[in-house]
Design a protein around this motif. Structure first.
Motif, PDB file in Angstrom:
ATOM      1  N   LEU A  25     -63.099 -16.689  -9.567  1.00 64.07           N
ATOM      2  CA  LEU A  25     -61.730 -16.246  -9.849  1.00 64.07           C
ATOM      3  C   LEU A  25     -60.814 -16.580  -8.683  1.00 64.07           C
ATOM      4  O   LEU A  25     -59.663 -17.000  -8.875  1.00 64.07           O
ATOM      5  CB  LEU A  25     -61.708 -14.735 -10.077  1.00 64.07           C
ATOM      6  N   GLY A  26     -61.316 -16.401  -7.457  1.00 63.04           N
ATOM      7  CA  GLY A  26     -60.514 -16.735  -6.288  1.00 63.04           C
ATOM      8  C   GLY A  26     -60.114 -18.201  -6.288  1.00 63.04           C
ATOM      9  O   GLY A  26     -58.969 -18.551  -6.003  1.00 63.04           O
ATOM     10  N   ILE A  28     -59.845 -20.165  -8.947  1.00 62.57           N
ATOM     11  CA  ILE A  28     -58.840 -20.376 -10.008  1.00 62.57           C
ATOM     12  C   ILE A  28     -57.471 -19.939  -9.503  1.00 62.57           C
ATOM     13  O   ILE A  28     -56.460 -20.605  -9.721  1.00 62.57           O
ATOM     14  CB  ILE A  28     -59.244 -19.604 -11.274  1.00 62.57           C
ATOM     15  N   GLY A  29     -57.465 -18.790  -8.780  1.00 56.20           N
ATOM     16  CA  GLY A  29     -56.197 -18.299  -8.237  1.00 56.20           C
ATOM     17  C   GLY A  29     -55.580 -19.297  -7.277  1.00 56.20           C
ATOM     18  O   GLY A  29     -54.370 -19.528  -7.295  1.00 56.20           O
ATOM     19  N   ARG A  32     -53.849 -21.801  -9.329  1.00 57.02           N
ATOM     20  CA  ARG A  32     -52.736 -21.380 -10.192  1.00 57.02           C
ATOM     21  C   ARG A  32     -51.517 -20.903  -9.422  1.00 57.02           C
ATOM     22  O   ARG A  32     -50.396 -21.098  -9.876  1.00 57.02           O
ATOM     23  CB  ARG A  32     -53.203 -20.272 -11.132  1.00 57.02           C
ATOM     24  N   HIS A  41     -53.709 -14.939  -0.641  1.00 57.57           N
ATOM     25  CA  HIS A  41     -54.198 -13.720  -1.297  1.00 57.57           C
ATOM     26  C   HIS A  41     -55.445 -14.038  -2.108  1.00 57.57           C
ATOM     27  O   HIS A  41     -56.469 -13.390  -2.006  1.00 57.57           O
ATOM     28  CB  HIS A  41     -53.157 -13.175  -2.290  1.00 57.57           C
ATOM     29  N   ALA A  42     -55.311 -15.096  -2.934  1.00 51.32           N
ATOM     30  CA  ALA A  42     -56.406 -15.448  -3.840  1.00 51.32           C
ATOM     31  C   ALA A  42     -57.612 -15.957  -3.068  1.00 51.32           C
ATOM     32  O   ALA A  42     -58.746 -15.790  -3.497  1.00 51.32           O
ATOM     33  CB  ALA A  42     -55.928 -16.508  -4.833  1.00 51.32           C
ATOM     34  N   LYS A  45     -59.155 -12.227  -0.866  1.00 57.64           N
ATOM     35  CA  LYS A  45     -59.650 -10.954  -1.398  1.00 57.64           C
ATOM     36  C   LYS A  45     -60.778 -11.074  -2.402  1.00 57.64           C
ATOM     37  O   LYS A  45     -61.834 -10.464  -2.199  1.00 57.64           O
ATOM     38  CB  LYS A  45     -58.495 -10.157  -1.970  1.00 57.64           C
ATOM     39  N   PRO A  46     -60.616 -11.847  -3.476  1.00 55.93           N
ATOM     40  CA  PRO A  46     -61.750 -11.940  -4.411  1.00 55.93           C
ATOM     41  C   PRO A  46     -62.977 -12.539  -3.734  1.00 55.93           C
ATOM     42  O   PRO A  46     -64.110 -12.173  -4.045  1.00 55.93           O
ATOM     43  CB  PRO A  46     -61.234 -12.882  -5.501  1.00 55.93           C
ATOM     44  N   THR A  48     -63.948 -12.232  -0.493  1.00 47.81           N
ATOM     45  CA  THR A  48     -64.670 -11.251   0.320  1.00 47.81           C
ATOM     46  C   THR A  48     -65.461 -10.304  -0.555  1.00 47.81           C
ATOM     47  O   THR A  48     -66.629  -9.993  -0.286  1.00 47.81           O
ATOM     48  CB  THR A  48     -63.685 -10.448   1.182  1.00 47.81           C
ATOM     49  N   PHE A  49     -64.814  -9.842  -1.629  1.00 50.79           N
ATOM     50  CA  PHE A  49     -65.500  -8.928  -2.545  1.00 50.79           C
ATOM     51  C   PHE A  49     -66.689  -9.633  -3.201  1.00 50.79           C
ATOM     52  O   PHE A  49     -67.775  -9.046  -3.351  1.00 50.79           O
ATOM     53  CB  PHE A  49     -64.497  -8.441  -3.596  1.00 50.79           C
TER      54      PHE A  49
ATOM     55  N   MET B  93     -61.255  -2.724  -1.828  1.00 50.31           N
ATOM     56  CA  MET B  93     -61.570  -4.118  -2.114  1.00 50.31           C
ATOM     57  C   MET B  93     -61.772  -4.317  -3.603  1.00 50.31           C
ATOM     58  O   MET B  93     -61.365  -5.329  -4.163  1.00 50.31           O
ATOM     59  CB  MET B  93     -62.837  -4.533  -1.376  1.00 50.31           C
ATOM     60  N   SER B  96     -58.275  -4.121  -5.174  1.00 46.43           N
ATOM     61  CA  SER B  96     -57.412  -5.248  -4.832  1.00 46.43           C
ATOM     62  C   SER B  96     -57.942  -6.526  -5.476  1.00 46.43           C
ATOM     63  O   SER B  96     -57.145  -7.373  -5.884  1.00 46.43           O
ATOM     64  CB  SER B  96     -57.289  -5.409  -3.320  1.00 46.43           C
ATOM     65  N   GLY B  97     -59.266  -6.645  -5.621  1.00 44.71           N
ATOM     66  CA  GLY B  97     -59.809  -7.793  -6.330  1.00 44.71           C
ATOM     67  C   GLY B  97     -59.298  -7.839  -7.755  1.00 44.71           C
ATOM     68  O   GLY B  97     -58.848  -8.877  -8.243  1.00 44.71           O
ATOM     69  N   VAL B 100     -55.447  -8.694  -7.805  1.00 40.90           N
ATOM     70  CA  VAL B 100     -55.144 -10.103  -7.545  1.00 40.90           C
ATOM     71  C   VAL B 100     -55.538 -10.947  -8.752  1.00 40.90           C
ATOM     72  O   VAL B 100     -54.810 -11.847  -9.161  1.00 40.90           O
ATOM     73  CB  VAL B 100     -55.857 -10.573  -6.265  1.00 40.90           C
ATOM     74  N   ILE B 104     -53.189 -13.387 -10.935  1.00 38.39           N
ATOM     75  CA  ILE B 104     -53.481 -14.810 -11.102  1.00 38.39           C
ATOM     76  C   ILE B 104     -53.256 -15.225 -12.555  1.00 38.39           C
ATOM     77  O   ILE B 104     -52.690 -16.272 -12.839  1.00 38.39           O
ATOM     78  CB  ILE B 104     -54.939 -15.101 -10.691  1.00 38.39           C
ATOM     79  N   ASN B 136     -57.115  -6.104   3.355  1.00 35.30           N
ATOM     80  CA  ASN B 136     -57.792  -5.809   2.098  1.00 35.30           C
ATOM     81  C   ASN B 136     -56.962  -4.946   1.162  1.00 35.30           C
ATOM     82  O   ASN B 136     -57.396  -4.636   0.070  1.00 35.30           O
ATOM     83  CB  ASN B 136     -59.117  -5.122   2.379  1.00 35.30           C
ATOM     84  N   SER B 141     -50.970  -9.421   2.445  1.00 34.39           N
ATOM     85  CA  SER B 141     -51.703 -10.213   3.425  1.00 34.39           C
ATOM     86  C   SER B 141     -50.814 -10.379   4.645  1.00 34.39           C
ATOM     87  O   SER B 141     -49.612 -10.601   4.532  1.00 34.39           O
ATOM     88  CB  SER B 141     -52.154 -11.536   2.829  1.00 34.39           C
ATOM     89  N   LEU B 157     -47.357  -9.590  -3.017  1.00 32.21           N
ATOM     90  CA  LEU B 157     -47.249 -10.460  -4.188  1.00 32.21           C
ATOM     91  C   LEU B 157     -46.268  -9.936  -5.220  1.00 32.21           C
ATOM     92  O   LEU B 157     -45.454 -10.664  -5.735  1.00 32.21           O
ATOM     93  CB  LEU B 157     -48.627 -10.626  -4.840  1.00 32.21           C
TER      94      LEU B 157
END
Lengths: 117, 209
Positions: A25-26, A28-29, A32, A41-42, A45-46, A48-49, B93, B96-97, B100, B104, B136, B141, B157
């Motif tokens: 997903l990150g 793709i972000g 996009r 951001h994209a 965060k995704p 790291t998670f 996290m 926020s995941g 985001v 997207i 996070n 950011s 964002l």
């Protein structure tokens, strides 16, 4: 194989899959979104998670204390270094004028930088 | 005659938990040695005396080869605070995941903005730790950290509504409080116990003029 270890294996596999999907997903972000700051951001965060989920999944399959501690070390350094890297990218992008100021709703940092000059 | 090895509780001039040795009075930070040794042992993935001893030797060598400046970082570990911080970070996290991800895939583009948030803590370490933790926060950011005024500038964002901006500010202050309660000195904790500073109101209402 006992029921417990089978459960842990399955849960581990599910977590690894979820983590990989989150990282995807990150990516793709990053494709996009439209400018450097949004993309960072994209990118952070995704991701790291996602790596957290993957490593928990791997830990559930390995199940030995020392290896889990090493995975914990990996997570620690990932969480310490990821934000620093994304901050440096954002900062250098901002300072070298890669930011489209028209697209920002407002910008409190720009005022301060202007005051300095 | 001066002894070869002095521990910090004998010599009050040394920083806490450190020792001084040799003719040239090298100062070694013992917690740092312990931490480097721990990393060394974990990297080898085997807990054995040989690993521990080589780890200590390597970390002492590293500390002598690349000496750090003698400063009191102001790092204190509060176990309960660390637990709270880690729990909140994990939860954060996760949310926020999800947020985001939703941004997207949103068809309509969001209005982004860069906002400045004044912090209450003053020490360098706390500022850095807060900035790392804040990265996070959902939809934020860090773009720039100003040390003199302890202000964090971050890119948000979804800055469409003043409520979203307020939420971003509040979550940064909350993260700051948790971070300082986990790692800060007593003065810093007292400082973050106070209500957050007033921010000059800025936002869409002014930008539209």
């Amino acid at each position: 194989m006992s029921a417990w270890s089978q459960t842990a294996d399955t849960a581990g596999a599910v977590l690894v899959f979820l983590g990989a999907a989150t990282s995807l997903l990150g990516v793709i972000g990053m494709l996009r979104l439209r400018d450097v700051l949004s993309r960072s951001h994209a990118a952070t965060k995704p991701q790291t998670f996602g790596i957290l989920l993957v490593l928990i999944g791997v830990g559930l399959r390995m199940r030995s204390g020392m290896d889990v501690a090493t995975l914990g070390l990996v997570v620690f350094f990932q969480m310490m270094t990821g934000p620093v890297a994304s901050h440096l990218v954002a900062r250098s992008a901002y300072r070298t004028g890669q930011i489209d100021h028209e697209r920002l709703l407002f910008d409190e940092l720009d005022e301060q930088l202007t005051d300095e000059r | 005659m001066k002894s070869r090895l002095t521990l910090s509780y004998r010599n009050k001039e040394l920083p806490p938990f450190s020792c001084e040795f040799g003719e040239r009075r090298h100062v070694i930070d013992l917690p740092l040695i312990a931490w480097l040794t721990l990393i060394w042992v974990l990297l080898w993935s085997t807990l054995s005396w040989a690993n521990v001893i080589t780890g200590v030797v390597v970390s002492v060598a590293v500390c002598l080869a690349f000496p750090l400046p003698k400063v009191d970082l102001g790092l204190r570990l509060h176990p309960w605070g660390i637990l709270c911080l880690v729990t909140y970070l994990l939860y954060d996290m996760y949310t926020s995941g999800i947020r985001v991800t939703r941004q997207i895939f949103d068809r309509q583009a969001h209005e982004a903005a860069v906002i400045g948030i004044p912090l209450r803590c003053r020490s360098d370490l706390m500022l850095a730790a807060t900035a790392v933790a804040v990265s996070n926060v959902p939809g934020g950011s860090v773009v720039e950290v100003r040390r003199a005024t302890a202000t964090v500038f971050m890119h948000v964002l979804d800055a469409d509504s003043p409520a979203a901006l307020d939420a971003a500010r509040r979550s940064v202050w909350r993260m700051e409080e948790l971070t300082v309660r986990a790692f800060g000195t007593r003065e810093e904790i007292a400082r973050v116990g106070q209500p957050p500073p007033d921010t000059p109101r800025s936002g869409p209402e002014r930008g539209s003029a």
